[in-house]
Design a protein around this motif. Structure first.
Motif, PDB file in Angstrom:
ATOM      1  N   MET A   1       0.842  -1.188   0.000  1.00  0.00           N
ATOM      2  CA  MET A   1       0.000   0.000   0.000  1.00  0.00           C
ATOM      3  C   MET A   1       0.878   1.239   0.000  1.00  0.00           C
ATOM      4  SD  MET A   1      -3.176   0.840   2.547  1.00  0.00           S
ATOM      5  CE  MET A   1      -3.979  -0.678   2.073  1.00  0.00           C
ATOM      6  N   ASN A   2       0.497   2.268  -0.755  1.00  0.00           N
ATOM      7  CA  ASN A   2       1.306   3.467  -0.880  1.00  0.00           C
ATOM      8  C   ASN A   2       1.325   4.255   0.418  1.00  0.00           C
ATOM      9  OD1 ASN A   2       2.015   3.086  -3.554  1.00  0.00           O
ATOM     10  ND2 ASN A   2       0.208   4.151  -4.306  1.00  0.00           N
ATOM     11  N   PRO A   3       2.471   4.907   0.723  1.00  0.00           N
ATOM     12  CA  PRO A   3       2.488   5.819   1.864  1.00  0.00           C
ATOM     13  C   PRO A   3       1.462   6.924   1.654  1.00  0.00           C
ATOM     14  CG  PRO A   3       4.717   5.378   1.064  1.00  0.00           C
ATOM     15  CD  PRO A   3       3.768   4.794   0.064  1.00  0.00           C
ATOM     16  N   LEU A   4       1.060   7.547   2.775  1.00  0.00           N
ATOM     17  CA  LEU A   4      -0.008   8.523   2.719  1.00  0.00           C
ATOM     18  C   LEU A   4       0.329   9.711   1.833  1.00  0.00           C
ATOM     19  CD1 LEU A   4      -2.745   9.504   3.615  1.00  0.00           C
ATOM     20  CD2 LEU A   4      -1.718  10.361   5.710  1.00  0.00           C
ATOM     21  N   TYR A   5       1.611  10.150   1.852  1.00  0.00           N
ATOM     22  CA  TYR A   5       1.941  11.330   1.057  1.00  0.00           C
ATOM     23  C   TYR A   5       1.780  11.070  -0.435  1.00  0.00           C
ATOM     24  CZ  TYR A   5       6.536   9.350  -0.159  1.00  0.00           C
ATOM     25  OH  TYR A   5       7.556   8.553  -0.639  1.00  0.00           O
ATOM     26  N   LYS A   6       1.761   9.803  -0.847  1.00  0.00           N
ATOM     27  CA  LYS A   6       1.506   9.485  -2.249  1.00  0.00           C
ATOM     28  C   LYS A   6       0.011   9.412  -2.551  1.00  0.00           C
ATOM     29  CE  LYS A   6       5.822   6.970  -3.075  1.00  0.00           C
ATOM     30  NZ  LYS A   6       6.434   5.700  -3.528  1.00  0.00           N
ATOM     31  N   GLU A   7      -0.800   9.306  -1.516  1.00  0.00           N
ATOM     32  CA  GLU A   7      -2.249   9.210  -1.699  1.00  0.00           C
ATOM     33  C   GLU A   7      -2.939  10.570  -1.583  1.00  0.00           C
ATOM     34  OE1 GLU A   7      -4.254   6.686  -2.338  1.00  0.00           O
ATOM     35  OE2 GLU A   7      -3.071   4.879  -2.008  1.00  0.00           O
ATOM     36  N   LEU A   8      -2.513  11.382  -0.608  1.00  0.00           N
ATOM     37  CA  LEU A   8      -3.222  12.622  -0.350  1.00  0.00           C
ATOM     38  C   LEU A   8      -2.312  13.590   0.380  1.00  0.00           C
ATOM     39  CD1 LEU A   8      -6.011  14.047  -0.505  1.00  0.00           C
ATOM     40  CD2 LEU A   8      -6.473  13.159   1.787  1.00  0.00           C
ATOM     41  N   GLN A   9      -2.339  14.857  -0.060  1.00  0.00           N
ATOM     42  CA  GLN A   9      -1.585  15.917   0.592  1.00  0.00           C
ATOM     43  C   GLN A   9      -2.482  17.146   0.747  1.00  0.00           C
ATOM     44  OE1 GLN A   9       1.654  16.504   1.921  1.00  0.00           O
ATOM     45  NE2 GLN A   9       1.522  14.286   2.033  1.00  0.00           N
ATOM     46  N   GLY A  75      -4.223  12.371   7.907  1.00  0.00           N
ATOM     47  CA  GLY A  75      -4.377  10.916   8.039  1.00  0.00           C
ATOM     48  C   GLY A  75      -5.798  10.517   8.392  1.00  0.00           C
ATOM     49  N   ARG A  76      -6.420  11.253   9.322  1.00  0.00           N
ATOM     50  CA  ARG A  76      -7.798  10.915   9.715  1.00  0.00           C
ATOM     51  C   ARG A  76      -8.783  11.283   8.616  1.00  0.00           C
ATOM     52  NH1 ARG A  76      -7.132  13.160  15.028  1.00  0.00           N
ATOM     53  NH2 ARG A  76      -9.078  14.331  14.849  1.00  0.00           N
ATOM     54  N   LEU A  77      -8.489  12.356   7.872  1.00  0.00           N
ATOM     55  CA  LEU A  77      -9.345  12.687   6.725  1.00  0.00           C
ATOM     56  C   LEU A  77      -9.307  11.564   5.697  1.00  0.00           C
ATOM     57  CD1 LEU A  77     -11.068  14.572   4.971  1.00  0.00           C
ATOM     58  CD2 LEU A  77      -8.941  15.616   4.157  1.00  0.00           C
ATOM     59  N   ALA A 278      -6.398   1.216   8.577  1.00  0.00           N
ATOM     60  CA  ALA A 278      -5.906   2.147   7.567  1.00  0.00           C
ATOM     61  C   ALA A 278      -4.401   2.061   7.466  1.00  0.00           C
ATOM     62  CB  ALA A 278      -6.322   3.571   7.928  1.00  0.00           C
ATOM     63  N   LEU A 279      -3.871   2.460   6.315  1.00  0.00           N
ATOM     64  CA  LEU A 279      -2.440   2.397   6.094  1.00  0.00           C
ATOM     65  C   LEU A 279      -1.720   3.314   7.062  1.00  0.00           C
ATOM     66  CD1 LEU A 279      -1.266   5.092   4.161  1.00  0.00           C
ATOM     67  CD2 LEU A 279      -3.184   4.162   2.891  1.00  0.00           C
ATOM     68  N   GLN A 280      -0.553   2.913   7.470  1.00  0.00           N
ATOM     69  CA  GLN A 280       0.273   3.705   8.360  1.00  0.00           C
ATOM     70  C   GLN A 280       1.265   4.469   7.515  1.00  0.00           C
ATOM     71  OE1 GLN A 280      -0.386   3.832  11.572  1.00  0.00           O
ATOM     72  NE2 GLN A 280      -2.069   2.401  11.223  1.00  0.00           N
ATOM     73  N   PRO A 281       1.047   5.754   7.303  1.00  0.00           N
ATOM     74  CA  PRO A 281       1.798   6.483   6.298  1.00  0.00           C
ATOM     75  C   PRO A 281       3.290   6.520   6.515  1.00  0.00           C
ATOM     76  CG  PRO A 281       0.332   7.928   7.554  1.00  0.00           C
ATOM     77  CD  PRO A 281       0.039   6.547   7.969  1.00  0.00           C
ATOM     78  N   ALA A 282       3.726   6.703   7.756  1.00  0.00           N
ATOM     79  CA  ALA A 282       5.151   6.902   7.968  1.00  0.00           C
ATOM     80  C   ALA A 282       5.869   5.622   8.313  1.00  0.00           C
ATOM     81  CB  ALA A 282       5.365   7.912   9.094  1.00  0.00           C
TER      82      ALA A 282
END
Length: 457
Positions: A1-9, A75-77, A278-282
């Motif tokens: 799964m992609n890190p969060l910064y690749k999904e949403l900023q 992250g919560r959004l 949910a994915l853990q971004p960091a």
């Protein structure tokens, strides 16, 4: 799964589309039936998008604005967005163009109550969340009760009341037709990868005709297997319990048979559904079994919290000054730096610049990080550590007046989370030119990450 910064900023643009006009009854369905399933945060996101769609008519904005309105980190959004997508209330479309991303959020109408309660997954999901008494009250509230005894329907039909004035009806004008958006017929479900071949192998065609497995029956079998976590072999028993004397498999008999089998063979308690973690971004790059280090925890914190909230925490819970807020927003919105990178940059400057944010100094480091294509808090921490001496020279070049600290020729100290040793100054080396407020702000920041005055634990 992609890190969060690749999904949403936060800097990503978005607009909202409302293809179906929501009503007050839709709001009641959402709060009464859907909110227990997705949670109040996800419902707050939905209602905010709904309000924006009706008020602004699909005007483009950015997620930084949405995060401030909702008061939640990115992250919560993102988790709330996934919950809405999974339950069928939101469709998300993404477009990448010239290095920037934009999203289109299309709100989906909720199922009507009869369809909702008829759906095996949703009804049992709600039952497990609210319990039997509340579930019964919701059914009584949303489902139309039967007519009292003695009443008969005497309503006239359309053809009994209306008749055509002319014999020819004009053809509709194609240019004035609109795309029809109807309520979804049922909860979207992809079959759960159920193995029907294995199910069929254990069922004799003499006992259960293959004609009984209509598309509707197979869909219900897959949904029930998912809901009750039953294997194809267990579902064979459910099918045998559900088959009627005419060799048919109706949805109601399948639901009743699955519930009976579950109570007898698995548990008397109703099954519960939980959101997938949910994915853990960091933490994507760490092995699952590896314990978090202090820097891991710091990077996770910096990835998740909005810059303004971080400044507020550093400020002891009080609102940060507007010039600092505008600087943080500029880094996110104009320069397009990820949230985690902005947080590292702000903290680094606060710690190395006597608790103050200097616009030119911050932007010079930001320009360097943009050239290096820094994308995560962990990468920013590493670069700040390796380039510390260069940044200290930039600070001096910026015309900062020398302090009264003895040993001013020594290299500036760096906190432990930048992995450099620091020399403890003596009591007589306290700064004379900084205000008590700035010093208190700097000490709060150092205390938050377990640093002593000189940078040692």
């Amino acid at each position: 799964m992609n890190p969060l910064y690749k999904e949403l900023q936060p800097s990503d643009a978005y607009c909202v589309r409302l293809p179906y006009p929501f009503s007050d009854f839709d709001r009641q369905i959402l709060t009464g039936l859907y909110q227990p399933l997705v949670g109040h945060e996800a419902m707050a996101v939905l209602f905010t998008l709904w309000d924006e769609a009706e008020r602004d008519g699909g005007a483009e904005s950015n997620h930084y604005h949405l995060l401030n309105v909702l008061g939640m980190p990115v992250g919560r959004l993102f988790e709330s967005r996934l919950a809405l997508e999974g339950i069928g209330l939101l469709k998300t479309y993404r477009k990448s163009e010239d290095g920037s991303r934009s999203f289109l959020y299309e709100l989906q109408p909720p199922l009507d109550p009869e369809t909702f309660f008829h759906d095996a997954i949703l009804s049992m999901f709600l039952f497990g969340k609210v319990g039997a008494p509340a579930y019964k009250r919701l059914m009584q509230r949303f489902l139309v009760s039967a007519l009292p005894d003695g009443y008969e329907d005497v309503s006239r039909s359309f053809l009994e009341v209306y008749k055509p004035v002319t014999a020819r009806t004009p053809e509709p004008d194609d240019e004035n037709t609109y795309e029809k958006k109807a309520r979804p017929a049922k909860l979207a479900f992809d079959g759960h990868d159920f193995d029907f071949s294995l199910l069929m192998e254990g069922l004799s065609a003499h006992l259960v005709s293959r004609k009984a497995f209509t598309p509707a029956a197979k869909d219900m079998i897959a949904r029930l297997a998912f809901l009750y976590a039953l294997s194809p072999l267990e579902m064979q028993q459910v099918v045998l319990l559900a088959i009627d004397q005419d060799g048919q498999l109706t949805e109601e008999r399948l639901k009743r048979a699955a519930a009976d089998y579950y109570k007898l063979s698995v548990s008397k308690s109703a099954p519960r559904l939980e959101k997938v973690t949910a994915l853990q971004p960091a933490a994507e790059s760490r092995p699952a079994s590896a314990a978090k280090t202090k820097e891991d925890e710091l990077a996770d914190y910096l990835e998740a919290i909005p810059p303004v909230e971080m400044l507020r925490q550093i400020n002891g819970g009080r609102e940060p000054v507007q010039i600092d807020v505008r600087l943080a927003q500029k880094l996110v919105l104009e320069h397009g730096l990820p949230t985690g990178v902005v947080n590292v940059l702000l903290q680094y400057v606060l710690l190395r610049n006597d608790g103050k944010l200097t616009n030119n100094y911050v932007e010079r480091i930001a320009s360097h990080w943009m050239a290096k294509k820094v994308g995560t808090a962990r990468e920013a921490l590493e670069l700040a550590r390796t380039e510390h001496d260069k940044y200290m020279n930039w600070k001096q070049e910026g015309g900062k007046p020398s302090t009264s600290r003895k040993g001013a020729g020594k290299t500036e100290s760096v906190p432990d989370w930048f992995y450099k040793k620091d020399e403890k100054p003596g009591a007589s080396e306290a700064k004379q030119d900084e205000s008590p407020e700035i010093e208190a702000r700097r000490l709060r920041l150092m205390k938050k990450f377990g640093m002593a005055e000189g940078g040692a634990e």
